[in-house]
Design a protein around this motif. Structure first.
Motif, PDB file in Angstrom:
ATOM      1  N   GLU A 103     -55.848  -5.855 -58.072  1.00 36.23           N
ATOM      2  CA  GLU A 103     -54.450  -6.067 -57.691  1.00 36.23           C
ATOM      3  C   GLU A 103     -54.127  -5.314 -56.401  1.00 36.23           C
ATOM      4  OE1 GLU A 103     -52.509  -4.819 -61.268  1.00 36.23           O
ATOM      5  OE2 GLU A 103     -52.552  -6.840 -62.135  1.00 36.23           O
ATOM      6  N   SER A 104     -54.631  -4.105 -56.287  1.00 33.52           N
ATOM      7  CA  SER A 104     -54.423  -3.316 -55.085  1.00 33.52           C
ATOM      8  C   SER A 104     -55.070  -4.010 -53.882  1.00 33.52           C
ATOM      9  CB  SER A 104     -55.019  -1.924 -55.288  1.00 33.52           C
ATOM     10  OG  SER A 104     -55.158  -1.256 -54.079  1.00 33.52           O
ATOM     11  N   ARG A 105     -56.262  -4.517 -54.080  1.00 35.08           N
ATOM     12  CA  ARG A 105     -56.966  -5.216 -53.001  1.00 35.08           C
ATOM     13  C   ARG A 105     -56.210  -6.478 -52.586  1.00 35.08           C
ATOM     14  NH1 ARG A 105     -63.094  -7.529 -53.194  1.00 35.08           N
ATOM     15  NH2 ARG A 105     -63.242  -7.997 -50.984  1.00 35.08           N
ATOM     16  N   VAL A 106     -55.677  -7.210 -53.558  1.00 38.91           N
ATOM     17  CA  VAL A 106     -54.886  -8.409 -53.265  1.00 38.91           C
ATOM     18  C   VAL A 106     -53.673  -8.041 -52.417  1.00 38.91           C
ATOM     19  CG1 VAL A 106     -53.360 -10.138 -54.306  1.00 38.91           C
ATOM     20  CG2 VAL A 106     -55.652  -9.793 -55.224  1.00 38.91           C
ATOM     21  N   ALA A 107     -52.994  -6.962 -52.778  1.00 34.50           N
ATOM     22  CA  ALA A 107     -51.810  -6.545 -52.022  1.00 34.50           C
ATOM     23  C   ALA A 107     -52.184  -6.209 -50.580  1.00 34.50           C
ATOM     24  CB  ALA A 107     -51.156  -5.339 -52.698  1.00 34.50           C
ATOM     25  N   LYS A 157     -50.668 -11.656 -43.689  1.00 36.12           N
ATOM     26  CA  LYS A 157     -49.353 -11.862 -43.068  1.00 36.12           C
ATOM     27  C   LYS A 157     -49.374 -11.403 -41.607  1.00 36.12           C
ATOM     28  CE  LYS A 157     -44.473 -10.875 -43.750  1.00 36.12           C
ATOM     29  NZ  LYS A 157     -43.459 -10.206 -44.555  1.00 36.12           N
ATOM     30  N   LYS A 158     -49.981 -10.244 -41.341  1.00 35.18           N
ATOM     31  CA  LYS A 158     -50.079  -9.732 -39.970  1.00 35.18           C
ATOM     32  C   LYS A 158     -50.895 -10.677 -39.093  1.00 35.18           C
ATOM     33  CE  LYS A 158     -49.547  -4.809 -40.907  1.00 35.18           C
ATOM     34  NZ  LYS A 158     -50.207  -3.486 -40.891  1.00 35.18           N
ATOM     35  N   LEU A 159     -51.981 -11.200 -39.625  1.00 38.30           N
ATOM     36  CA  LEU A 159     -52.824 -12.111 -38.857  1.00 38.30           C
ATOM     37  C   LEU A 159     -52.097 -13.420 -38.539  1.00 38.30           C
ATOM     38  CD1 LEU A 159     -56.295 -11.548 -40.593  1.00 38.30           C
ATOM     39  CD2 LEU A 159     -55.641 -10.886 -38.272  1.00 38.30           C
ATOM     40  N   ILE A 160     -51.329 -13.910 -39.498  1.00 38.07           N
ATOM     41  CA  ILE A 160     -50.539 -15.129 -39.256  1.00 38.07           C
ATOM     42  C   ILE A 160     -49.517 -14.879 -38.152  1.00 38.07           C
ATOM     43  CG2 ILE A 160     -48.797 -16.657 -40.267  1.00 38.07           C
ATOM     44  CD1 ILE A 160     -50.430 -16.482 -42.900  1.00 38.07           C
ATOM     45  N   GLU A 161     -48.833 -13.716 -38.199  1.00 37.12           N
ATOM     46  CA  GLU A 161     -47.859 -13.370 -37.151  1.00 37.12           C
ATOM     47  C   GLU A 161     -48.548 -13.247 -35.799  1.00 37.12           C
ATOM     48  OE1 GLU A 161     -46.018  -9.799 -38.563  1.00 37.12           O
ATOM     49  OE2 GLU A 161     -44.820 -10.853 -40.066  1.00 37.12           O
ATOM     50  N   GLU A 162     -49.732 -12.632 -35.783  1.00 37.44           N
ATOM     51  CA  GLU A 162     -50.473 -12.489 -34.526  1.00 37.44           C
ATOM     52  C   GLU A 162     -50.894 -13.858 -33.991  1.00 37.44           C
ATOM     53  OE1 GLU A 162     -54.552 -10.345 -32.857  1.00 37.44           O
ATOM     54  OE2 GLU A 162     -53.799  -9.819 -34.843  1.00 37.44           O
ATOM     55  N   LEU A 163     -51.309 -14.730 -34.866  1.00 37.42           N
ATOM     56  CA  LEU A 163     -51.681 -16.090 -34.453  1.00 37.42           C
ATOM     57  C   LEU A 163     -50.500 -16.822 -33.835  1.00 37.42           C
ATOM     58  CD1 LEU A 163     -53.770 -18.420 -34.431  1.00 37.42           C
ATOM     59  CD2 LEU A 163     -52.971 -18.999 -36.723  1.00 37.42           C
ATOM     60  N   GLU A 164     -49.355 -16.707 -34.475  1.00 34.05           N
ATOM     61  CA  GLU A 164     -48.151 -17.365 -33.937  1.00 34.05           C
ATOM     62  C   GLU A 164     -47.797 -16.801 -32.563  1.00 34.05           C
ATOM     63  OE1 GLU A 164     -46.610 -20.033 -35.134  1.00 34.05           O
ATOM     64  OE2 GLU A 164     -48.117 -20.044 -36.736  1.00 34.05           O
ATOM     65  N   THR A 165     -47.930 -15.489 -32.414  1.00 34.85           N
ATOM     66  CA  THR A 165     -47.639 -14.855 -31.117  1.00 34.85           C
ATOM     67  C   THR A 165     -48.596 -15.369 -30.046  1.00 34.85           C
ATOM     68  OG1 THR A 165     -46.889 -12.869 -32.244  1.00 34.85           O
ATOM     69  CG2 THR A 165     -47.426 -12.644 -29.917  1.00 34.85           C
ATOM     70  N   LEU A 166     -49.869 -15.434 -30.380  1.00 31.49           N
ATOM     71  CA  LEU A 166     -50.861 -15.910 -29.418  1.00 31.49           C
ATOM     72  C   LEU A 166     -50.651 -17.387 -29.079  1.00 31.49           C
ATOM     73  CD1 LEU A 166     -54.065 -14.077 -30.700  1.00 31.49           C
ATOM     74  CD2 LEU A 166     -52.776 -13.606 -28.614  1.00 31.49           C
ATOM     75  N   LEU A 176     -54.800  -7.289 -48.882  1.00 30.42           N
ATOM     76  CA  LEU A 176     -55.212  -8.516 -48.192  1.00 30.42           C
ATOM     77  C   LEU A 176     -54.018  -9.413 -47.861  1.00 30.42           C
ATOM     78  CD1 LEU A 176     -58.519  -9.335 -50.106  1.00 30.42           C
ATOM     79  CD2 LEU A 176     -58.277  -8.478 -47.768  1.00 30.42           C
ATOM     80  N   GLU A 177     -53.004  -9.439 -48.731  1.00 29.10           N
ATOM     81  CA  GLU A 177     -51.804 -10.232 -48.436  1.00 29.10           C
ATOM     82  C   GLU A 177     -51.089  -9.687 -47.203  1.00 29.10           C
ATOM     83  OE1 GLU A 177     -49.668 -10.150 -52.138  1.00 29.10           O
ATOM     84  OE2 GLU A 177     -50.559 -12.036 -52.811  1.00 29.10           O
ATOM     85  N   VAL A 178     -50.973  -8.356 -47.113  1.00 26.12           N
ATOM     86  CA  VAL A 178     -50.343  -7.735 -45.942  1.00 26.12           C
ATOM     87  C   VAL A 178     -51.160  -8.056 -44.696  1.00 26.12           C
ATOM     88  CG1 VAL A 178     -49.827  -5.511 -44.854  1.00 26.12           C
ATOM     89  CG2 VAL A 178     -49.185  -5.920 -47.233  1.00 26.12           C
ATOM     90  N   GLN A 179     -52.480  -7.916 -44.794  1.00 28.49           N
ATOM     91  CA  GLN A 179     -53.354  -8.198 -43.663  1.00 28.49           C
ATOM     92  C   GLN A 179     -53.232  -9.669 -43.247  1.00 28.49           C
ATOM     93  OE1 GLN A 179     -57.495  -7.472 -44.491  1.00 28.49           O
ATOM     94  NE2 GLN A 179     -58.108  -7.649 -42.347  1.00 28.49           N
TER      95      GLN A 179
END
Length: 125
Positions: A95-99, A106-115, A101-104
């Motif tokens: 569960e901790s790992r899932v949390a 989300k950050k990658l999706i935001e970075e992709l949108e920015t790029l 990875l979900e944060v990571q």
């Protein structure tokens, strides 16, 4: 051969078997066995072991079986308890790992949108 013959040591030359030595009980060492001639019912060269526990009454055997069963059940309960504890720990770790990875993610999706915004040609019509 009966128990009286065994205790008194009265055995014919044809009757031999493995029997526990009574010296081991006195010294506290592991039981040793004495070899006696095979009984007539056994083929030549085959010897039979008389276990120290073979001389118990049916009640003693039943009590021993009950004791062994209770010990086995107790050990099984402890093992199951430990297994459940390890499983809970494993699930918490997942569960901790899932949390994380979900944060990571989300950050990658935001970075992709920015790029995408930076690299895509903007058309103003």
């Amino acid at each position: 051969m009966n128990r009286t013959q065994e205790l008194s040591g009265q055995l014919s030359d044809e009757e031999t078997e493995l029997a526990p030595s009574h010296m081991a009980a006195a010294t506290g060492d592991m039981p040793t066995y004495q070899i006696r001639a095979p009984t007539a019912a056994l083929p030549q060269g085959v010897v039979m072991a008389a276990s120290p526990g073979s001389l118990h009454s049916p009640q003693q055997l039943a009590e021993e079986a009950t004791r062994k069963r209770e010990l086995r059940l107790m050990k099984n309960r402890e093992a199951a308890k430990e297994c459940r504890r390890r499983k809970k720990e494993y699930v918490k770790c997942l569960e901790s790992r899932v949390a994380v990875l979900e944060v990571q993610n989300k950050k990658l999706i935001e970075e992709l949108e920015t790029l995408k915004d930076i690299c895509s040609p903007k058309t103003d019509y």
